[in-house]
Design an enzyme around this catalytic site. Sequence first.
Site, short mmCIF file in Angstrom:
data_model
loop_
_atom_site.label_atom_id
_atom_site.label_comp_id
_atom_site.label_asym_id
_atom_site.label_seq_id
_atom_site.Cartn_x
_atom_site.Cartn_y
_atom_site.Cartn_z
CD GLU A 7 57.09 72.29 -14.64
OE1 GLU A 7 57.88 72.91 -15.02
OE2 GLU A 7 55.84 72.43 -15.35
CG PHE A 58 49.26 69.19 -26.09
CD1 PHE A 58 50.35 69.91 -26.83
CD2 PHE A 58 48.78 69.68 -25.13
CE1 PHE A 58 50.73 71.12 -26.19
CE2 PHE A 58 49.21 70.78 -24.43
CZ PHE A 58 50.21 71.22 -25.20
CD GLN A 59 51.54 70.17 -21.81
OE1 GLN A 59 50.75 70.08 -21.07
NE2 GLN A 59 52.30 71.44 -22.09
CE LYS A 106 42.30 66.73 -17.98
NZ LYS A 106 42.29 67.80 -18.93
CG MET A 120 85.17 73.30 -8.79
SD MET A 120 86.34 73.56 -7.30
CE MET A 120 85.46 73.23 -5.68
#
Lengths: 588, 168
Positions: A53, A115-116, A165, A484
């Site tokens: 993502e 969940f999630q 949802k 760097m």
Amino acid sequence: MSTDQMTGAEIILKALADQGVEVVFGYPGGAVLPIYDAFFKQNAIRHILVRQEGGAVHAAEGYARSTGKPGVVLVTSGPGATNAVTGLTDALMDSIPVVCLTGQVATHLIGNDAFQECDTVGITRPCTKHNYLVKDINDLARVIHEAFYVATSGRPGPVVVDLPKDIQLGSGTYVPPKAGKHKSYRPQVKGDIGKIREAVELLVNAKRPLFYSGGGVINSGPNASKLLIDFVKMTGFPITSTLLGLGAYPASDRQFLGMLGMHGTYEANLAMHGCDVMVAVGSRFDDRITGRLDAFAPNSKKIHIDIDPSSINKNVRVDVPIVGDVAHVLEDMIKLWRADTRRPRKEAIDAWWQQIDQWRARDCLRYKASNDIIKPQYALERLYAAIKGRDDAYITTEVGQHQMWAAQFLKFEKPNRWMTSGGLGTMGYGLPAAMGVQVAHPDALVIDVAGEASILMNIQEMSTLAQYRLPVKTFILNNRYMGMVRQWQELLHGGRYSESYMDSLPDFVKLAEAFGAVGLRASKPSEVDDLIKEMIKVKKPVIADIAVDQAENCFPMVPSGAAHNEMILGDEVGEPKARVTDAGLALV
Amino acid sequence: MSEQLRRHTFSVLVDNEAGVLARVIGLFSSRGYNIESLTVAAIDEVANISRITVVASGTEMVIEQIKHQLGRLVPVHKVTDLTMEGPFLARELALVKVAGTGDKRVEALRVADIFRARAVDTSKNSFVFEISGTTEKIDAFIQLMKDLGLVELSRTGVVAISRGAATT
């Protein structure tokens, strides 16, 4: 039930289509399945399936920066949303319009540690311009339209819309985008004419003037760049730019002094230090630009044009603050300048240019050439020679030495051709960003100038490039170090290279092949030109692995805590530690 | 540049929606600004508007930043720096519980009378006083009550409004 009832998922896609969205970067999951189902049944909007993502948000950023349109992201709840956080923060810091739709567990489960589930609006509140949780399907279409308005107006930024949802599955009424004023968010675009007059008054009396332009010019749109060029030409004054502003003013023009700041040019930094009137145009006085604040442009009157009032007087006190959109303000400023018969004293401006030309003659980007070992600067010079004059060349970068060298050695003539993570400094930005650019410009030459450390942070997106046949070229300046970090350890930490060596690197040529791409390698200066030629010719994604000098440092450098006139130049590095104060060491 | 700390009172009109207070508080904590007091309540049920009153301290530059940072929050309709804009009224309310008997109890009642505090709860050995006024007045009252059996305190924080017919 009336006939205009749609499911939430259908409303979402209809709203995106009505907002002119052509492509969405995303990754499915449980909490967004209804939206993906709606995707399956339509052809208006394209979906690019990323591999993580974080890549989706950077891709949307690349898309946005190269087109001027908002980038759109769709991710699932929980880990989908948390993986997007770095990209959202990046977009916030660099003012990039992104609309990120996140799935959420059903409203009745919110707060139950489902969940999630994660508190997406809570987590993303400080890293977005604004965010929404849609709890009523009748708000859904309006909220999505509003998200686009907020992301793209005023100072652009990322907006999250969290979509439970059950809202996606429910049915409601669609409302089209509404013209007219937002009830509370109405950024000021026209500048105060009195302040603009004060600015012109300072400019006509200037002896050592300097324009200092930033990413705000690019965000304001192509017309802002055009007006900036017009005004700079009209005045004959020198101009420097921030990292994000590169391309707004053509780099090849004589009045352009190059980038300023920590790795800016000698002439730009000394002009900034010595100017008597500064016009900051869509730039925000970042610490990488100013160096030590109490010694920043100490004898100057400062004019600051910015659409975000909170950018003004945040780090540096200015004399003439002008809140407004760059293009609108420049238009008014040009009118007033034209109407004014007075002009700065020619002798003064000539003397200023003589001084600047002397600084320029110092040739601060000069480096020690080599016949045996590839200097990173040499590789970029050759790359520039190969793409010079091409209107369709787009460059992204990762973060580190290679990024600064790219900013120094690649010249940008137009806006929206240069995509780099400036504010947040996100390693792993460049490859997915290049992917987003290539999606927006399928036939263009898109090159990610990378380091071998950064590229590994989002290397999984090579798989996305393969799937969508996106011929992004990854140009790795491989010094086997986090360059760097190594440079700072050399200069500031007694050469103790703690954990900055990149051991056990993959074979990038084989890695490219594993991803269905083409791998190229150069380890001698004589091989560089052929590599670049081949890289550009190939119509597939390419990873070019260029073994460069491991010890090369990026100069000029204004050490942390130092002033612009205390910069270190490449050919005079003696005992740089002596120049860094304890207070400076504490700065990043 | 003046590095002197100053205290300003801001009046912020916001949409009365979930999360708006978190945005304001998050802004102060993420940018390291000092909140001395913050109050919030709905003031317009029809337009769904709440007024947040914030008392904050900082240098002149920080005070200016606070105003602009608040102003760019999307659900914020208007930010007024009351301290800058002219005369304004600022009041808070406190409930002060004082326990004791005998002389101290009598003295507490007498002091409360002088401060025009009302006893809103009484038991054989305690009072709860309700007092409203400026922060300084309430501070002074509390200071005196410390010696007279102060055991518990609850304060609302400041609410403020500009003087005169003009609205903010």
